[in-house]
Design an enzyme around this catalytic site. Structure first.
Site, mmCIF file in Angstrom:
data_model
loop_
_atom_site.group_PDB
_atom_site.id
_atom_site.type_symbol
_atom_site.label_atom_id
_atom_site.label_comp_id
_atom_site.label_asym_id
_atom_site.label_seq_id
_atom_site.Cartn_x
_atom_site.Cartn_y
_atom_site.Cartn_z
ATOM 1 N N ARG A 161 0.813 -1.213 0.000
ATOM 2 C CA ARG A 161 0.000 0.000 0.000
ATOM 3 C C ARG A 161 0.850 1.268 0.000
ATOM 4 O O ARG A 161 0.508 2.273 0.623
ATOM 5 C CB ARG A 161 -0.953 0.015 1.198
ATOM 6 C CG ARG A 161 -1.927 -1.142 1.247
ATOM 7 C CD ARG A 161 -2.886 -1.131 0.048
ATOM 8 N NE ARG A 161 -3.812 -2.229 0.149
ATOM 9 C CZ ARG A 161 -3.585 -3.440 -0.349
ATOM 10 N NH1 ARG A 161 -2.466 -3.686 -1.014
ATOM 11 N NH2 ARG A 161 -4.472 -4.406 -0.216
ATOM 12 N N SER A 233 -11.269 0.909 2.706
ATOM 13 C CA SER A 233 -10.492 0.585 3.907
ATOM 14 C C SER A 233 -9.783 1.829 4.422
ATOM 15 O O SER A 233 -9.056 2.487 3.680
ATOM 16 C CB SER A 233 -9.468 -0.507 3.597
ATOM 17 O OG SER A 233 -10.115 -1.711 3.257
ATOM 18 N N GLU A 327 -4.905 4.578 5.468
ATOM 19 C CA GLU A 327 -4.676 4.458 4.029
ATOM 20 C C GLU A 327 -4.950 5.750 3.253
ATOM 21 O O GLU A 327 -4.165 6.137 2.404
ATOM 22 C CB GLU A 327 -5.523 3.317 3.452
ATOM 23 C CG GLU A 327 -4.933 1.939 3.659
ATOM 24 C CD GLU A 327 -5.466 0.923 2.665
ATOM 25 O OE1 GLU A 327 -5.896 1.329 1.568
ATOM 26 O OE2 GLU A 327 -5.477 -0.267 2.989
#
Length: 334
Positions: A161, A233, A327
């Site tokens: 990520r 998310s 995130e």
């Protein structure tokens, strides 16, 4: 399009006004706008689909909506294809286009909200596949050099990520498009949730079958941002040392998966076990079917969402000594 004090689109559905909002739909316009902003010392905020960003009430400087369009297919032989896509294309539209052409490789990444240009920033991934596995290169404007550059995947600093665009070179590169090499990847149907969805299927699963399974899983767990504001998310799965995993297992049963020499654990389980699933704080809620997702049920501000996220982070760290990382990108001021 060039607007003053315009509302900035975002899937979280929070109110945010841009001091100056411009829509950029060509390489020339992108370079010209960036050069002018840098010459005048104006801050620049980039918006693709507005799906992985938490906005405060106002964005100073120039906000650019990336609207570059175009998808092309180049056969390389042996069932392998080079697929190029411009930054303003919708990610799921790209996935569906490749499936319609019979090209495998992106099926596990279907229904991830957002634009093509945003995908390399956080190295999007889901259900057993990451973008870095199929990405060949990134076409980006280098604001330091004042020109477009093609960066090979190996030059993008991809990690879980993460990428150089999000970490070491924040603000330097603006992604204008990507090139993918597809068709050589095996169909990835072994992820537990996907395997369960496909258990009644006879024979080897096709890419379309995997994509349909992933779409059903996501629809069952995640709220539709067109109906309930969210950014998907909100937290990354923590990546820990074996000693840290052992210490964590002393506090609660926890699965862990090998990841680049360390161990990945479930952020959703940590949040769930800490008692946050389904809780609501005014207009901000923790989604009951997936505690990684924070939702705006109507009327929340970006700061209110971030406040709930911070409370979750603090509580998980206090109870389990694990620091959750968020995130989405945060932009703007209050």
């Amino acid at each position: 399009m060039h607007l003053k004090r315009a509302r900035v689109p975002n899937t979280l559905g929070v109110p945010c006004k841009a001091e100056e909002l411009v829509k950029v739909d060509s390489h020339d316009a992108l370079a010209r706008r960036l050069d002018a902003a840098d010459a005048n010392g104006q801050p620049v905020t980039l918006i693709g689909g507005g799906s992985n960003i938490v906005l405060r009430r106002r964005i100073p400087g120039i906000t650019m909506l990336l609207a570059l369009r175009g998808i092309s297919f180049e056969p390389l032989g042996g069932g392998v294809w080079r697929v190029r896509a411009a930054a303003g294309e919708t990610w799921t539209d790209l996935v569906r286009r490749t499936l319609a052409e019979g090209i495998r490789g992106l099926e596990n990444l279907v229904e991830i909200p957002g634009s093509v240009g945003a995908a390399p920033y956080q190295n999007i991934g889901a259900y057993g596949r990451e973008l870095s596995e199929v990405l060949e290169s990134v076409d980006a404007y280098d604001r330091e050099a004042g020109c477009f550059r093609v960066l090979a995947a190996s030059d993008c600093g991809f990690a879980y990520r993460d990428s150089r665009f999000k970490s070491t070179d924040v603000g330097r590169f603006v992604v204008a498009g990507i090139s993918l090499r597809l068709g050589s990847q095996p169909v990835a149907a072994g992820y537990p949730d996907v395997a369960r969805e496909l258990r009644e299927l006879k024979g080897e699963p096709t890419p379309s079958a995997v994509a349909d399974a992933v779409a059903r899983i996501r629809a069952g767990k995640l709220p539709d941002p067109s109906r309930i504001g969210n950014v998907g998310s909100f937290f990354r799965n923590p990546v820990l040392s074996e000693a840290e995993v052992d210490a964590l297992r002393g506090k609660l049963p926890m699965q862990a998966w090998p990841h680049e020499g360390r161990m990945k654990v479930s952020a959703a389980r940590l949040i769930d076990c800490a008692g946050w699933r389904g809780r609501e704080f005014g207009a901000v809620g923790v989604w009951p079917r997936q505690p990684l997702v924070l939702v705006n049920r109507g009327g929340a501000t970006g700061s209110e969402v971030l406040d709930v996220a911070e409370r979750i982070r603090d509580d998980v760290q206090r109870k389990y000594d694990v620091l959750l990382e968020t995130e989405p990108v945060v932009a703007g001021v209050d």
